[in-house]
Design a protein around this motif. Structure first.
Motif, PDB file in Angstrom:
ATOM      1  N   VAL A 119      -6.199   7.596  12.645  1.00  0.00           N
ATOM      2  CA  VAL A 119      -4.566   7.762  12.555  1.00  0.00           C
ATOM      3  C   VAL A 119      -4.294   6.106  12.164  1.00  0.00           C
ATOM      4  O   VAL A 119      -3.524   5.838  11.464  1.00  0.00           O
ATOM      5  CB  VAL A 119      -4.372   8.126  13.733  1.00  0.00           C
ATOM      6  CG1 VAL A 119      -2.795   7.701  13.972  1.00  0.00           C
ATOM      7  CG2 VAL A 119      -4.383   9.594  13.912  1.00  0.00           C
ATOM      8  N   THR A 120      -5.083   5.041  12.939  1.00  0.00           N
ATOM      9  CA  THR A 120      -4.960   3.689  12.358  1.00  0.00           C
ATOM     10  C   THR A 120      -4.840   3.292  11.115  1.00  0.00           C
ATOM     11  O   THR A 120      -4.167   2.641  10.564  1.00  0.00           O
ATOM     12  CB  THR A 120      -5.713   2.771  13.544  1.00  0.00           C
ATOM     13  OG1 THR A 120      -5.435   3.126  15.073  1.00  0.00           O
ATOM     14  CG2 THR A 120      -5.537   1.359  13.257  1.00  0.00           C
ATOM     15  N   PHE A 121      -6.058   3.868  10.489  1.00  0.00           N
ATOM     16  CA  PHE A 121      -6.254   3.205   9.067  1.00  0.00           C
ATOM     17  C   PHE A 121      -5.431   4.042   8.274  1.00  0.00           C
ATOM     18  O   PHE A 121      -4.775   3.539   7.177  1.00  0.00           O
ATOM     19  CB  PHE A 121      -7.795   3.692   8.871  1.00  0.00           C
ATOM     20  CG  PHE A 121      -8.228   3.102   7.273  1.00  0.00           C
ATOM     21  CD1 PHE A 121      -8.535   1.967   7.200  1.00  0.00           C
ATOM     22  CD2 PHE A 121      -8.069   4.042   6.144  1.00  0.00           C
ATOM     23  CE1 PHE A 121      -8.732   1.396   5.921  1.00  0.00           C
ATOM     24  CE2 PHE A 121      -8.301   3.742   5.134  1.00  0.00           C
ATOM     25  CZ  PHE A 121      -8.756   2.230   4.761  1.00  0.00           C
ATOM     26  N   ALA A 122      -5.119   5.340   8.666  1.00  0.00           N
ATOM     27  CA  ALA A 122      -4.130   6.073   7.536  1.00  0.00           C
ATOM     28  C   ALA A 122      -2.735   5.729   7.881  1.00  0.00           C
ATOM     29  O   ALA A 122      -2.155   5.545   6.944  1.00  0.00           O
ATOM     30  CB  ALA A 122      -4.139   7.610   8.189  1.00  0.00           C
ATOM     31  N   ALA A 123      -2.482   5.132   8.796  1.00  0.00           N
ATOM     32  CA  ALA A 123      -1.055   4.582   8.880  1.00  0.00           C
ATOM     33  C   ALA A 123      -0.963   3.149   8.330  1.00  0.00           C
ATOM     34  O   ALA A 123       0.132   2.452   8.291  1.00  0.00           O
ATOM     35  CB  ALA A 123      -0.510   4.684  10.457  1.00  0.00           C
ATOM     36  N   SER A 124      -2.090   2.405   8.048  1.00  0.00           N
ATOM     37  CA  SER A 124      -2.256   0.936   7.593  1.00  0.00           C
ATOM     38  C   SER A 124      -1.566   1.017   6.002  1.00  0.00           C
ATOM     39  O   SER A 124      -1.412   2.082   5.330  1.00  0.00           O
ATOM     40  CB  SER A 124      -3.309   0.241   7.598  1.00  0.00           C
ATOM     41  OG  SER A 124      -4.262   1.020   6.857  1.00  0.00           O
ATOM     42  N   GLY A 125      -1.357  -0.318   5.499  1.00  0.00           N
ATOM     43  CA  GLY A 125      -0.998  -0.314   4.130  1.00  0.00           C
ATOM     44  C   GLY A 125       0.356  -0.121   3.924  1.00  0.00           C
ATOM     45  O   GLY A 125       0.725   0.437   2.756  1.00  0.00           O
ATOM     46  N   ILE A 126       1.247  -0.555   4.721  1.00  0.00           N
ATOM     47  CA  ILE A 126       2.540  -0.426   4.622  1.00  0.00           C
ATOM     48  C   ILE A 126       3.065  -1.205   3.556  1.00  0.00           C
ATOM     49  O   ILE A 126       4.411  -0.949   3.256  1.00  0.00           O
ATOM     50  CB  ILE A 126       3.548  -0.707   6.112  1.00  0.00           C
ATOM     51  CG1 ILE A 126       3.030  -2.239   6.575  1.00  0.00           C
ATOM     52  CG2 ILE A 126       2.936   0.313   7.250  1.00  0.00           C
ATOM     53  CD1 ILE A 126       3.824  -2.560   7.611  1.00  0.00           C
ATOM     54  N   GLN A 127       2.618  -2.262   3.018  1.00  0.00           N
ATOM     55  CA  GLN A 127       3.102  -2.898   1.916  1.00  0.00           C
ATOM     56  C   GLN A 127       2.782  -2.408   0.786  1.00  0.00           C
ATOM     57  O   GLN A 127       3.467  -2.753  -0.450  1.00  0.00           O
ATOM     58  CB  GLN A 127       2.339  -4.424   2.035  1.00  0.00           C
ATOM     59  CG  GLN A 127       0.840  -4.363   1.105  1.00  0.00           C
ATOM     60  CD  GLN A 127      -0.328  -3.821   2.288  1.00  0.00           C
ATOM     61  OE1 GLN A 127       0.065  -3.445   3.386  1.00  0.00           O
ATOM     62  NE2 GLN A 127      -1.457  -3.683   1.868  1.00  0.00           N
ATOM     63  N   LEU A 128       2.224  -1.340   0.529  1.00  0.00           N
ATOM     64  CA  LEU A 128       1.849  -0.449  -0.767  1.00  0.00           C
ATOM     65  C   LEU A 128       3.162   0.414  -1.131  1.00  0.00           C
ATOM     66  O   LEU A 128       4.085   0.756  -0.231  1.00  0.00           O
ATOM     67  CB  LEU A 128       0.764   0.333  -0.532  1.00  0.00           C
ATOM     68  CG  LEU A 128      -0.397  -0.239  -0.221  1.00  0.00           C
ATOM     69  CD1 LEU A 128      -1.655   0.850   0.247  1.00  0.00           C
ATOM     70  CD2 LEU A 128      -1.054  -0.778  -1.378  1.00  0.00           C
ATOM     71  N   PRO A 129       3.305   0.772  -2.493  1.00  0.00           N
ATOM     72  CA  PRO A 129       4.318   1.492  -2.650  1.00  0.00           C
ATOM     73  C   PRO A 129       4.197   3.046  -2.053  1.00  0.00           C
ATOM     74  O   PRO A 129       3.254   3.146  -1.874  1.00  0.00           O
ATOM     75  CB  PRO A 129       4.254   1.625  -4.184  1.00  0.00           C
ATOM     76  CG  PRO A 129       3.363   0.301  -4.634  1.00  0.00           C
ATOM     77  CD  PRO A 129       2.451   0.048  -3.459  1.00  0.00           C
TER      78      PRO A 129
END
Length: 220
Positions: free
Chosen positions: A82-92
């Motif tokens: 869940v933590t990894f899946a929710a990361s990358g908020i800076q991505l389109p």
């Protein structure tokens, strides 16, 4: 005991707590490796202790039982998912959704026994494993919604559409890890991204307040 220790009696206890937390985390990491591709019933506590190079009593001390140990391992594993899946908020938006799906597949691929346990709900009706599974489903729905719509407080229709897609992904992923030679992870990810796109277009048709993200443009 020194005067400073008398004034701050929590310090020795805190150090002991830190050591306990670290030791517990170490045992969970060992268990994740042992159970990565091995079912719950295939390993006895004696097997686990021997392969982990620890006394069996130490595992009982931290987890009370084999089942308690296994549940802790599953909870730790899905927390990473869940933590990894929710990361990358800076991505389109579309890239973030694709990253979420790819990380989900990577977890299933590298933690097959734990994934099967979570998705199947354990042996019989295991309320605790069902609760873990339900929390993962809701977390993935929230992550997809946040990536696609920029919000998690979505309508009942949008949530049901995403929830139905997540449930279909579980079945497809179970089949995929059983027959990995048929599809590469990249192809599987692309397939799931496209089926999610179809789901989101259906959601938009029924609830225009939740438009589907525009497809990513491919240069060249």
């Amino acid at each position: 005991m020194s005067i400073s220790q008398q004034r701050d009696g929590a310090r020795p206890k805190a150090r002991g707590t830190d050591r306990s937390v670290a030791r517990r985390a170490e045992l969970i990491a060992i268990g994740r490796r042992l159970f990565a591709d091995t079912s719950y019933d295939a390993l006895s506590m004696d097997d686990i202790a021997r392969q982990a190079h620890v006394a069996k009593g130490l595992i009982y001390y931290y987890f009370q039982s084999k089942r308690g140990y296994y549940l802790a391992i599953i909870q730790d594993s899905v927390a990473d998912l869940v933590t990894f899946a929710a990361s990358g908020i800076q991505l389109p938006q579309v890239d973030r959704v694709q990253r979420t799906i790819d990380s989900y597949l990577r977890f299933a691929e590298h933690n097959q026994a734990a994934y099967r346990t979570v998705v199947s709900g354990g042996v019989g009706f295991d309320a605790e494993v069902h609760a873990i599974r339900d929390s993962v489903r809701e977390a993935i729905v929230a992550t997809i919604a946040d990536g696609a719509y920029g919000r998690t407080d979505i309508s009942a229709l949008a949530r049901m559409g995403l929830f139905a897609w997540v449930c279909s992904v579980e079945g497809a992923t179970l089949d995929w890890i059983d027959r990995p030679a048929q599809l590469t992870r990249d192809t599987m990810c692309e397939l799931l991204v496209k089926t999610l796109g179809a789901t989101m277009r259906a959601i938009e048709e029924l609830d225009p307040a939740f438009p589907a993200p525009a497809p990513a443009r491919r240069d060249g």
